[in-house]
Design an enzyme around this catalytic site. Sequence first.
Site, PDB file in Angstrom:
ATOM      1  N   SER A  83       0.848  -1.199   0.105  1.00 41.32           N
ATOM      2  CA  SER A  83      -0.161   0.006  -0.117  1.00 41.32           C
ATOM      3  C   SER A  83       1.022   1.308   0.125  1.00 41.32           C
ATOM      4  CB  SER A  83      -0.989  -0.134   1.166  1.00 41.32           C
ATOM      5  OG  SER A  83      -0.058  -0.176   2.371  1.00 41.32           O
ATOM      6  N   THR A 186      -1.964   3.530   4.075  1.00 39.11           N
ATOM      7  CA  THR A 186      -1.208   4.690   3.967  1.00 39.11           C
ATOM      8  C   THR A 186      -0.230   4.805   5.062  1.00 39.11           C
ATOM      9  OG1 THR A 186      -2.484   6.029   2.616  1.00 39.11           O
ATOM     10  CG2 THR A 186      -1.071   7.150   3.956  1.00 39.11           C
ATOM     11  N   THR A 204       1.621   7.041   0.124  1.00 36.74           N
ATOM     12  CA  THR A 204       0.661   5.801  -0.235  1.00 36.74           C
ATOM     13  C   THR A 204       0.850   5.733  -1.672  1.00 36.74           C
ATOM     14  OG1 THR A 204      -1.582   5.019   0.097  1.00 36.74           O
ATOM     15  CG2 THR A 204      -1.346   7.072  -0.846  1.00 36.74           C
ATOM     16  N   ARG A 214      -6.673   8.425 -10.533  1.00 36.07           N
ATOM     17  CA  ARG A 214      -7.225   8.918  -9.420  1.00 36.07           C
ATOM     18  C   ARG A 214      -6.023   9.430  -8.311  1.00 36.07           C
ATOM     19  NH1 ARG A 214      -6.702   7.082  -3.767  1.00 36.07           N
ATOM     20  NH2 ARG A 214      -8.761   7.345  -2.825  1.00 36.07           N
ATOM     21  N   VAL A 215      -6.402  10.303  -7.601  1.00 39.85           N
ATOM     22  CA  VAL A 215      -5.495  10.915  -6.462  1.00 39.85           C
ATOM     23  C   VAL A 215      -6.469  10.981  -5.235  1.00 39.85           C
ATOM     24  CG1 VAL A 215      -4.174  12.568  -5.534  1.00 39.85           C
ATOM     25  CG2 VAL A 215      -3.732  12.033  -8.023  1.00 39.85           C
ATOM     26  N   GLY A 216      -5.862  10.398  -3.800  1.00 38.31           N
ATOM     27  CA  GLY A 216      -6.637  10.570  -3.202  1.00 38.31           C
ATOM     28  C   GLY A 216      -6.289  11.622  -1.971  1.00 38.31           C
ATOM     29  N   ASP A 217      -6.668  11.479  -0.757  1.00 41.81           N
ATOM     30  CA  ASP A 217      -6.298  12.522   0.275  1.00 41.81           C
ATOM     31  C   ASP A 217      -4.835  12.597   0.617  1.00 41.81           C
ATOM     32  OD1 ASP A 217      -6.571   9.929   1.357  1.00 41.81           O
ATOM     33  OD2 ASP A 217      -6.458  10.892   3.258  1.00 41.81           O
ATOM     34  N   THR A 237      -5.644   8.109   7.359  1.00 39.80           N
ATOM     35  CA  THR A 237      -5.641   6.850   6.390  1.00 39.80           C
ATOM     36  C   THR A 237      -7.051   6.689   6.169  1.00 39.80           C
ATOM     37  OG1 THR A 237      -4.822   4.546   6.249  1.00 39.80           O
ATOM     38  CG2 THR A 237      -5.409   5.345   8.233  1.00 39.80           C
ATOM     39  N   GLY A 238      -7.313   5.771   5.085  1.00 46.56           N
ATOM     40  CA  GLY A 238      -8.727   5.220   4.797  1.00 46.56           C
ATOM     41  C   GLY A 238      -9.114   6.001   3.302  1.00 46.56           C
ATOM     42  N   GLY A 240      -9.848   7.959   0.793  1.00 53.59           N
ATOM     43  CA  GLY A 240      -9.444   9.233   0.684  1.00 53.59           C
ATOM     44  C   GLY A 240     -10.274  10.322   0.373  1.00 53.59           C
TER      45      GLY A 240
HETATM   46  N1  ASP Z   1      -6.047   7.415   1.823  1.00 52.04           N
HETATM   47  C1  ASP Z   1      -5.264   6.501   0.778  1.00 52.04           C
HETATM   48  C2  ASP Z   1      -6.130   6.959  -0.381  1.00 52.04           C
HETATM   49  O1  ASP Z   1      -7.265   7.384  -0.399  1.00 52.04           O
HETATM   50  C3  ASP Z   1      -5.584   5.246   0.937  1.00 52.04           C
HETATM   51  C4  ASP Z   1      -5.141   4.646   2.321  1.00 52.04           C
HETATM   52  O2  ASP Z   1      -5.181   4.990   3.609  1.00 52.04           O
HETATM   53  O3  ASP Z   1      -4.883   3.397   2.354  1.00 52.04           O
HETATM   54  O4  ASP Z   1      -5.430   6.923  -1.340  1.00 52.04           O
END
Ligand code: ASP
Length: 327
Positions: A83, A186, A204, A214-217, A237-238, A240
Amino acid sequence: MHKNRRSFIKTSALGAVGIPGIVSCFANQTETAEGIKPVVISTWNHGIAANEAAWKILSTNGKAIDAVEAGVRITESDPTGQSVGIGGLPDMTGEVTLDACIMNEAGDCGSVAYLKGIEHPISVARAVMEKTKHVMLVGDGAKDFALAQGFPEVNLLTEKSKKDWEAWKASEQKVLPKINVENHDTIGLLALDKHGDLSGACTTSGAAWKMKGRVGDSPIIGAGLYVDNEVGASTATGWGEAVIRAVGCFLVVEFMRQGHSPQKACELAVQRVIDKNPDWRDIQVGFIALNKAGEYGGYCIHAGFDYAVQHPKLDNQMIKSGSRMSL
Ligand code: ASP
């Protein structure tokens, strides 16, 4: 071996119950190292190895910004972690793309997103912070910058992650894993150094099998990471998308500014994520936070999120985060 007695009692009690889904719904459960420096705190099990690297710097009077970078570089280089960095699971087209950001005690920050073929996005993010006038570089531009800075090009897709992707692609339903252990890992790491300064880093490979582009948080300052040296720091984490909607880590820091403990600030931010996301039962989001006084905490939607902490009275230790829901 030193152990903060409160933490020992708490983790022992949890261990005795031994149920991963143990819930502490909005319990006033504050972990604290108040007045103690340095402190390092990071997400998930891989936080233990990352904290060790950060601790080498923090315990020898080093700076928090150096500690947070050194810490998460360990996770980025671990090919068994699927990850973060090398070994990260790819997007739906089979390509590994990395996101990372970093922030120091002066409020300087740097970020890279959709970066391909570079082992240490966190160090590229730091270079963006220190060597450019910008905060964020993405895609080809981020990669060109990294190469120009002397970062070597590497293959991020391990055989294991390639096989997992091939199996997913061949599967009929192409299920996107929902919460927690399968898909959210992450590394976010926060440090308070002996000088009393805070910094943070977050890196991450994002959600497995994500859409191309795609881009997350995690590389978004304020969402996946925020540091205010007058108040505290937080990382997430989680899922995004849910964290971005709530500007999660900025929110945690603002709750601390209002006088809440790091633990309470994380709980309030999780509640905000729940309030703003109708699909919150299907997603995982977790926050950790550390304030200027060395107090820390963590909270998440679904049980199963751990974080690792080290300070002079506590060995590098996993803490089971409280959660809003049991599994
Ligand atoms: N926060 C990350 C994302 O959404 C993923 C993760 O925390 O595993 O890209």
